[in-house]
Design an enzyme around this catalytic site. Sequence first.
Site, PDB file in Angstrom:
ATOM      1  CG  HIS A 154     -21.183   9.144 -38.753  1.00  0.00           C
ATOM      2  ND1 HIS A 154     -19.939   8.790 -39.211  1.00  0.00           N
ATOM      3  CD2 HIS A 154     -21.158   8.947 -37.415  1.00  0.00           C
ATOM      4  CE1 HIS A 154     -19.205   8.384 -38.197  1.00  0.00           C
ATOM      5  NE2 HIS A 154     -19.916   8.472 -37.095  1.00  0.00           N
ATOM      6  CG  HIS A 158     -22.258  11.157 -33.853  1.00  0.00           C
ATOM      7  ND1 HIS A 158     -23.330  10.310 -34.067  1.00  0.00           N
ATOM      8  CD2 HIS A 158     -21.137  10.393 -34.008  1.00  0.00           C
ATOM      9  CE1 HIS A 158     -22.887   9.093 -34.317  1.00  0.00           C
ATOM     10  NE2 HIS A 158     -21.554   9.123 -34.293  1.00  0.00           N
TER      11      HIS A 158
END
Length: 639
Positions: free
Chosen positions: A546, A561
């Site tokens: 992620h 992110h």
Amino acid sequence: MARKPKKDKNAIRYDRDGIQKVMRVRDYFADSLGQFSLNVISGLVGQLTYFYTDKVGLAAGAIATIFMVNKIFDAFTDVFMGNIIDNTKPGKEKYRPWLLKAGVPAGLMLIAMFTVPKGTDVFQLGYVMATNLLLTAILYTAIAVPYVSLQIVRTHSQEERSYIGTWRAAAGYVSGMFISILVIPVTNLLGGNQAAWVKLGTIFGALIVVFMLVCYAFAKESAVDRKNKVETAEVVAEEEQMTMRDALSKLVKNKYWVLLLIVNFAANVSYGLTGTSGAYYAKWIYGNDNLVAVMGGLGLIPTFLGFALLTPLVKKFGPTKLLKNMALITTIVTAVRIINPDHFIFNTAIGLVTTFTGIPVMALTGVLMGMVVDYNDYKFGSKMVGRSSSAQSFANKIGTGIGASMVGWTLALASYDGTATVATEPVRQAIFTFSIYIPLLLNLAVFLALRKFDLEGRMVEIYAAIAERRAGGEAKEAALAIEKAEVVKGEVLLAPVAGQTFSLQEVNDPAFSNGAIGQGIAIKPSEGVLYAPAAGQVSLAFATGHAVNIVKPNGAEIFVHVGIDTVTMNGDGFDLKVSQGDRVKAGDIIGTFDKAKIADAGLSDTTVLLVTNTKDYTEIKPIAADTVAKADKVLELKA
């Protein structure tokens, strides 16, 4: 007018860096009782020379020799205690049990210390040496070293570690005031003899037992919120057993540990000088040693003000920047004393300033130690909490002893005569030397060391690297990945995803919205494809897919992110197509993510693009349109 909704006291809380907070007021209070108890012990030990000579009738020279021997032994027991703690068998608590195992006996030993039995001088001196050795060098150390370590393991939040330090410093100051103000009047009220001191020792000994039991009951060795039973998501790995020699060889390779060692040593030499030199300055420079009491009374004002303002100042500046600023102010105003060192009002006013600026050093060096041991974990794969703290404590004790001794050595070189009516010029210069010149150099050393201490802005990245290593990465690779580039140049970054742009301040996550990790931009993605925002090398590829770090050759450290709290999905729906060490070109596809799975998990897919070394640039300027596509320019970095 609509009523403001009630704040949920059980809600998960975050600090200014986006790290989960776990401490409550009662936790801070219970923890501070440990420092109160430790300062009661050290404060009463400071009164022992008077007690032994004037109430028991022992020779002052013999008592001084005993204290010197015990002090040397005391310094080394810190190192041994750190080694014992760090070599605790895996699965057992390392720190908390010592609050009970040493705390209760310490309260009882305090009483025994004043209960010197009748007998020959040799017998009484032997009793004095044994009780002092047991209390100060063994029991006190067995409490203090693990107690310092608890500040580090109790919470991962630098903000909360700062508050713990503030509570501890305030509690220690209160107990110190009790000792300095009440001991002589109370013992005189109780009869003024040895029996009176035994009664006082019994009162304080009982308080220590109770307070250490409370401190033990509320202490934790993990970052857990007692109220809602939520523990922060950190996997605590078992640390390898190592010898003290191996540990020290690693610690000296941690430049931040060395910098903190310099800070603590210099500060404690300065404390030793200050605690010993005041009476000489008042008597021989101002001409009235009673002015010591006046200076001490006035010093209460900046002390209380310092503790009152410490929390908001930490929130505004952060612990490291606050310490650096205060060290600079202390250095400057100490230098100003050289202009007129004889003027009482002028120098007292400066003293009030340095008292205020000294409060953060008293309260926050433990916070820096927390960062240091986290860096140990990051760099070496082992926190070495006990050894890191105990070696610093050893330096603190040696520093304080050297500071106190410097006064005597300097006066001896000036042929000081305490019976003289007027100070000679060499004696005046000696007093100026240990009161102004040496502290000036020490304060400058503290400031210069703190200038190099740049860990605070890197902690989130360090925590991420530790987590990656525990998920299967290599600690050595991670350690090399975030070393600072020497040259920083201007740059333009591209959109990591296509979609709708908005400011970081609108992101529903304090880790990003407050800019603590870095400045940048947020994007609500329209598709699940992740692009490289710039050419560079992948410094960290999260195992959960992620998030990714990319470092450019010109010095830009870029963090992408995907989603808010998507780490909880454990990689489900994420496919990161790059690995640590890979080189990428701007616009390359570096991963994909399933928007539907993120939505089904009840999470936001908001993607943030951050420059984690923001402070290396004069400006991080969003230049994106409201809607962006692949390869659109979104951020301008001005060097």
